[in-house]
Every structure is written in C-alpha cells, then in structure tokens.
Scaffold this motif. Structure first.
Motif, PDB file in Angstrom:
ATOM      1  N   LEU A   1      38.460  -6.495   3.569  1.00 53.99           N
ATOM      2  CA  LEU A   1      39.936  -7.159   4.370  1.00 53.99           C
ATOM      3  C   LEU A   1      40.352  -6.799   4.888  1.00 53.99           C
ATOM      4  N   PHE A   2      40.790  -8.164   5.758  1.00 59.95           N
ATOM      5  CA  PHE A   2      41.670  -7.294   6.910  1.00 59.95           C
ATOM      6  C   PHE A   2      43.281  -7.137   6.754  1.00 59.95           C
ATOM      7  N   ARG A   3      43.013  -6.252   5.891  1.00 59.85           N
ATOM      8  CA  ARG A   3      44.502  -4.999   5.449  1.00 59.85           C
ATOM      9  C   ARG A   3      44.530  -3.425   6.244  1.00 59.85           C
ATOM     10  N   CYS A   4      44.994  -3.031   7.021  1.00 60.64           N
ATOM     11  CA  CYS A   4      45.205  -1.770   6.756  1.00 60.64           C
ATOM     12  C   CYS A   4      45.367  -1.226   5.867  1.00 60.64           C
ATOM     13  N   GLY A   5      44.434   0.596   6.105  1.00 54.59           N
ATOM     14  CA  GLY A   5      45.318   0.872   4.883  1.00 54.59           C
ATOM     15  C   GLY A   5      46.374   1.989   4.503  1.00 54.59           C
ATOM     16  N   LYS A   6      47.216   1.572   5.192  1.00 53.37           N
ATOM     17  CA  LYS A   6      48.879   1.731   4.375  1.00 53.37           C
ATOM     18  C   LYS A   6      49.104   0.514   3.513  1.00 53.37           C
ATOM     19  N   SER A   7      48.396  -0.636   4.176  1.00 50.70           N
ATOM     20  CA  SER A   7      48.879  -1.616   2.882  1.00 50.70           C
ATOM     21  C   SER A   7      48.459  -1.361   2.277  1.00 50.70           C
ATOM     22  N   CYS A   8      46.536  -1.109   2.160  1.00 49.05           N
ATOM     23  CA  CYS A   8      46.668  -1.336   0.612  1.00 49.05           C
ATOM     24  C   CYS A   8      47.171  -0.788  -0.274  1.00 49.05           C
ATOM     25  N   ARG A   9      47.345   0.782   0.746  1.00 51.90           N
ATOM     26  CA  ARG A   9      47.701   1.622  -0.103  1.00 51.90           C
ATOM     27  C   ARG A   9      49.219   1.405  -0.907  1.00 51.90           C
ATOM     28  N   LEU A  10      49.678   1.104  -0.439  1.00 57.72           N
ATOM     29  CA  LEU A  10      50.935   0.199  -0.657  1.00 57.72           C
ATOM     30  C   LEU A  10      50.376  -1.053  -2.238  1.00 57.72           C
ATOM     31  N   ARG A  11      49.837  -1.554  -1.223  1.00 56.93           N
ATOM     32  CA  ARG A  11      49.382  -2.813  -2.637  1.00 56.93           C
ATOM     33  C   ARG A  11      48.906  -1.784  -3.818  1.00 56.93           C
ATOM     34  N   TRP A  12      48.588  -1.122  -3.907  1.00 56.45           N
ATOM     35  CA  TRP A  12      47.687  -0.347  -5.151  1.00 56.45           C
ATOM     36  C   TRP A  12      48.905   0.236  -5.359  1.00 56.45           C
ATOM     37  N   ALA A  13      49.209   0.825  -4.884  1.00 56.70           N
ATOM     38  CA  ALA A  13      50.603   2.009  -5.384  1.00 56.70           C
ATOM     39  C   ALA A  13      52.079   1.420  -6.262  1.00 56.70           C
ATOM     40  N   ASN A  14      51.730   0.407  -6.123  1.00 59.68           N
ATOM     41  CA  ASN A  14      53.517  -0.698  -6.191  1.00 59.68           C
ATOM     42  C   ASN A  14      52.467  -1.997  -7.334  1.00 59.68           C
ATOM     43  N   HIS A  15      51.601  -2.405  -7.204  1.00 58.78           N
ATOM     44  CA  HIS A  15      51.449  -3.648  -7.488  1.00 58.78           C
ATOM     45  C   HIS A  15      50.456  -3.635  -8.904  1.00 58.78           C
ATOM     46  N   LEU A  16      49.176  -2.230  -8.634  1.00 59.23           N
ATOM     47  CA  LEU A  16      47.666  -2.860  -8.301  1.00 59.23           C
ATOM     48  C   LEU A  16      47.235  -1.867  -9.804  1.00 59.23           C
ATOM     49  N   ARG A  17      47.864  -0.203  -9.620  1.00 58.73           N
ATOM     50  CA  ARG A  17      47.388   0.630 -10.068  1.00 58.73           C
ATOM     51  C   ARG A  17      47.742   0.274 -11.619  1.00 58.73           C
ATOM     52  N   PRO A  18      46.947   0.938 -12.368  1.00 59.89           N
ATOM     53  CA  PRO A  18      47.248   0.787 -13.911  1.00 59.89           C
ATOM     54  C   PRO A  18      48.389   2.152 -13.883  1.00 59.89           C
ATOM     55  N   ASN A  19      49.489   1.451 -15.810  1.00 63.03           N
ATOM     56  CA  ASN A  19      50.389   1.600 -16.386  1.00 63.03           C
ATOM     57  C   ASN A  19      51.435   1.157 -15.568  1.00 63.03           C
ATOM     58  N   LEU A  20      51.497   0.224 -14.660  1.00 68.86           N
ATOM     59  CA  LEU A  20      53.153  -0.005 -14.360  1.00 68.86           C
ATOM     60  C   LEU A  20      53.457  -0.752 -15.089  1.00 68.86           C
ATOM     61  N   LYS A  21      55.311  -0.478 -14.981  1.00 69.99           N
ATOM     62  CA  LYS A  21      55.833  -1.434 -15.731  1.00 69.99           C
ATOM     63  C   LYS A  21      56.570  -1.823 -15.163  1.00 69.99           C
ATOM     64  N   LYS A  22      55.970  -3.490 -15.541  1.00 69.19           N
ATOM     65  CA  LYS A  22      56.618  -4.309 -14.902  1.00 69.19           C
ATOM     66  C   LYS A  22      58.502  -4.511 -15.621  1.00 69.19           C
ATOM     67  N   GLY A  23      58.950  -5.370 -14.280  1.00 65.83           N
ATOM     68  CA  GLY A  23      60.286  -6.039 -15.464  1.00 65.83           C
ATOM     69  C   GLY A  23      61.456  -5.198 -14.495  1.00 65.83           C
ATOM     70  N   ALA A  24      62.781  -5.599 -15.327  1.00 62.86           N
ATOM     71  CA  ALA A  24      64.141  -5.319 -15.277  1.00 62.86           C
ATOM     72  C   ALA A  24      63.502  -3.634 -15.998  1.00 62.86           C
ATOM     73  N   PHE A  25      64.799  -2.551 -15.249  1.00 66.37           N
ATOM     74  CA  PHE A  25      65.028  -1.228 -15.724  1.00 66.37           C
ATOM     75  C   PHE A  25      65.395  -1.686 -17.039  1.00 66.37           C
ATOM     76  N   THR A  26      65.024  -0.518 -18.240  1.00 66.36           N
ATOM     77  CA  THR A  26      65.666  -0.958 -18.742  1.00 66.36           C
ATOM     78  C   THR A  26      67.358   0.297 -18.846  1.00 66.36           C
ATOM     79  N   PRO A  27      68.015   0.070 -20.208  1.00 61.66           N
ATOM     80  CA  PRO A  27      69.410   0.679 -19.287  1.00 61.66           C
ATOM     81  C   PRO A  27      69.506   2.527 -18.979  1.00 61.66           C
ATOM     82  N   GLU A  28      68.073   2.961 -20.533  1.00 54.67           N
ATOM     83  CA  GLU A  28      68.162   4.216 -19.995  1.00 54.67           C
ATOM     84  C   GLU A  28      67.235   4.711 -18.616  1.00 54.67           C
ATOM     85  N   GLU A  29      66.259   3.461 -18.557  1.00 56.09           N
ATOM     86  CA  GLU A  29      66.009   4.108 -17.454  1.00 56.09           C
ATOM     87  C   GLU A  29      67.296   3.928 -16.240  1.00 56.09           C
TER      88      GLU A  29
END
Length: 267
Positions: A81-109
């Motif tokens: 993969l022609f991506r730097c480690g930083k980019s991989c970490r960010l992509r994983w943390a922000n989009h790929l890791r399990p249990n990520l909630k997508k969509g708009a924040f709830t009023p409670e949040e």
DNA sequence: AATGTTCGCAACCGCGTGTCT
DNA sequence: AAGACACGCGGTTGCGAACAT
C-alpha cells in the motif's frame, strides 16, 4: 504482487491471497479512474495522498485483522500500500475500525460534546473517549462547524445551562484544589486549567489574572471567553467586544493578544 | 441552466511525547 | 545521555456537495 513478503515472514496467507490480488488489481483500476495517486510504482515511489479507495481500505482492514493495530509504518512494507503509516493509522481510526458510529450526532451527543468542551477545551481525543464510536476528528469538525454557526447566528458558543453546570463544577473543583492531592474529579483528568476566580469584567484589572496570562493558550482563552461570556448569555458580538477589551491588554501581553485574535478570527 | 458561494467532511501537516537502542 | 523512530494529537487545508443568485 500486492503482498511483498519480508524475510522470515512465513505464516500462510492461504485463501486470502487470491482475494487480495483482486483487491490490488482493483486498487490500480481505482487509481486510474480517480486520477489520484502516483503513476509510478516501485522503489522510491512517492506515497499516495488524497482520498482512500475501497481497495485500499480492504487491504488495510485485512492487514489489521492479521497483525493488529500499531506498527503502522510496516503496513506499506508488508502490503504494498503506497500510504504512509500516519495515513494508515488515521484511516483506520476514523473510518475502518469496528464499532464506529456513523452519521449525525444525536442531540444527546451534542449536549455531551458541549459539556465536555466547556470542561476540557480542544482536547478532542479525550472527548472522543467519552463518546463511544465517535472519533476525535468528527468531534473536532463538529465543534468547528458549531463555532461558525454560532458566529453567524450571534449565539453564545456555550448554552447558559451548560456553562452554569460547568461553573458549578469548577467552583467545586477549586474548593477541592488543595495542593492537587486526592482529586479524582473528571475535570482534572480532563486536563482543565485551574484559574483564579475572575470574570471578563475584572480580568484586566486583576493582577492575579494577568500573572496567569502568559500561560494561556488560545484554547484556554477560548474556554475562558466562552464560559464567562456565555454565563451572561451574551451574543457572540458581545463576546467580540469584550474580547476586544482583553485584546487591548495585548500591548502589555502580546501573546494574549495573539491568542484572542486566533479565537475570534480577528487576525 | 450556469455560475458563484458556502458548508461539512476527510485527509494532511507539524509538533510533542514516549520508547527503544 | 542522546539520537532515531513510532505514535498520537490538534490545527489547517482541499475538495465535493449543497445551496443561492
């Protein structure tokens, strides 16, 4: 082709090989179609930037499944993969890791974010820890958007209710602040600032306050302005006016002036 | 319909910190 | 002790979508 095996790395990739080969083919196709990415592949090839393709995502997910999180710089070596480690970490943390909630924040949040920001300032990662499934980036983006919205609508950044609650907790905290011992309060773990009891009205006149000023970052100023002004239900323009007064002290304290500028986008 | 503007999100960059050698 | 390296955080930017003119 996709997986460049390093020496001594012999565990069987087995049935994944063919699938990943297809992903790599797809990756190349995506690169061509999207117009992004580097035209060259090989030693010394510049790393790819820009949006991630689904094929790249699949490769990264597969890698983390096999190797776990961490050692991000090894991703490029081991997957092609022609991506730097930083980019991989960010992509994983922000989009790929399990249990990520997508969509708009709830009023409670949203309410929680406001409360947390009143306590912590721009400590996005810490705040994310209080919001399961949400990332620091999401929270940061939400907050920046909120600031702009409030600015446009001339609304206080912190609702009075949140501010009052925060103020009460701060007072409780200050009362407990005896040499910094035995403080289990969430506020302290949240890296909040201890400030002497002053408001925007007495800030400049208060020498004690000034003695703290050089330590104040833009974040701290932001908290200070937001809390003290919001507690009076001031509009944003009121905040700007009062902040302007604070800024005048910048002739004595340039750093303070700069911090206020950055908070209010006056520069 | 075309063009300009605003908005929101994804990703990059610089820097600080921790760990290892 | 010091340098190299990896990681994480926060600020900023770029770009596509949505909206306005």
């Amino acid at each position: 082709m996709y997986r460049v095996k390093s020496e001594g790395e012999g565990e069987g990739e087995g049935d994944c090989e063919m699938m990943l080969q297809e992903q790599m083919d797809s990756l190349v196709a995506d690169d061509v179609s999207s117009g992004g990415g580097s035209p060259h592949r090989g030693v010394g090839t510049p790393l790819k930037k820009g949006p991630w393709t689904s094929a790249e995502d699949a490769i990264l997910v597969d890698y983390v499944k096999k190797n776990g999180e961490g050692n991000w710089n090894a991703v490029q070596k081991n997957t092609g993969l022609f991506r730097c480690g930083k980019s991989c970490r960010l992509r994983w943390a922000n989009h790929l890791r399990p249990n990520l909630k997508k969509g708009a924040f709830t009023p409670e949040e949203e309410r929680l974010i406001i409360q947390l920001h009143a306590k912590m300032g721009n400590k996005w990662a810490r705040m994310a820890g209080h919001l399961p499934g949400r990332t620091d980036n999401e929270i940061k983006n939400y907050w920046n958007t909120r600031i702009k919205r409030c600015q446009r609508a001339s609304l206080p950044i912190y609702p009075a209710s949140v501010c009052n609650q925060s103020t009460n907790e701060d007072q409780q905290l200050s009362g407990n602040f005896n040499g910094g011992e035995n403080i289990s309060n969430d506020l302290l773990s949240g890296n909040s600032l201890y400030l002497p009891d002053f408001t925007s009205d007495n800030f400049i006149a208060n020498p004690e306050a000034l003695s703290y000023a050089p330590q104040l970052s833009a974040v701290s100023i932001s908290n200070l302005l937001g809390q003290s002004f919001a507690s009076k239900s001031c509009s944003f323009m009121d905040q700007v006016d009062q902040a302007g007064m604070l800024k005048q002290s910048g002739c004595v304290l340039p750093a303070l002036s700069d911090a206020i500028d950055s908070v209010l986008f006056l520069s």
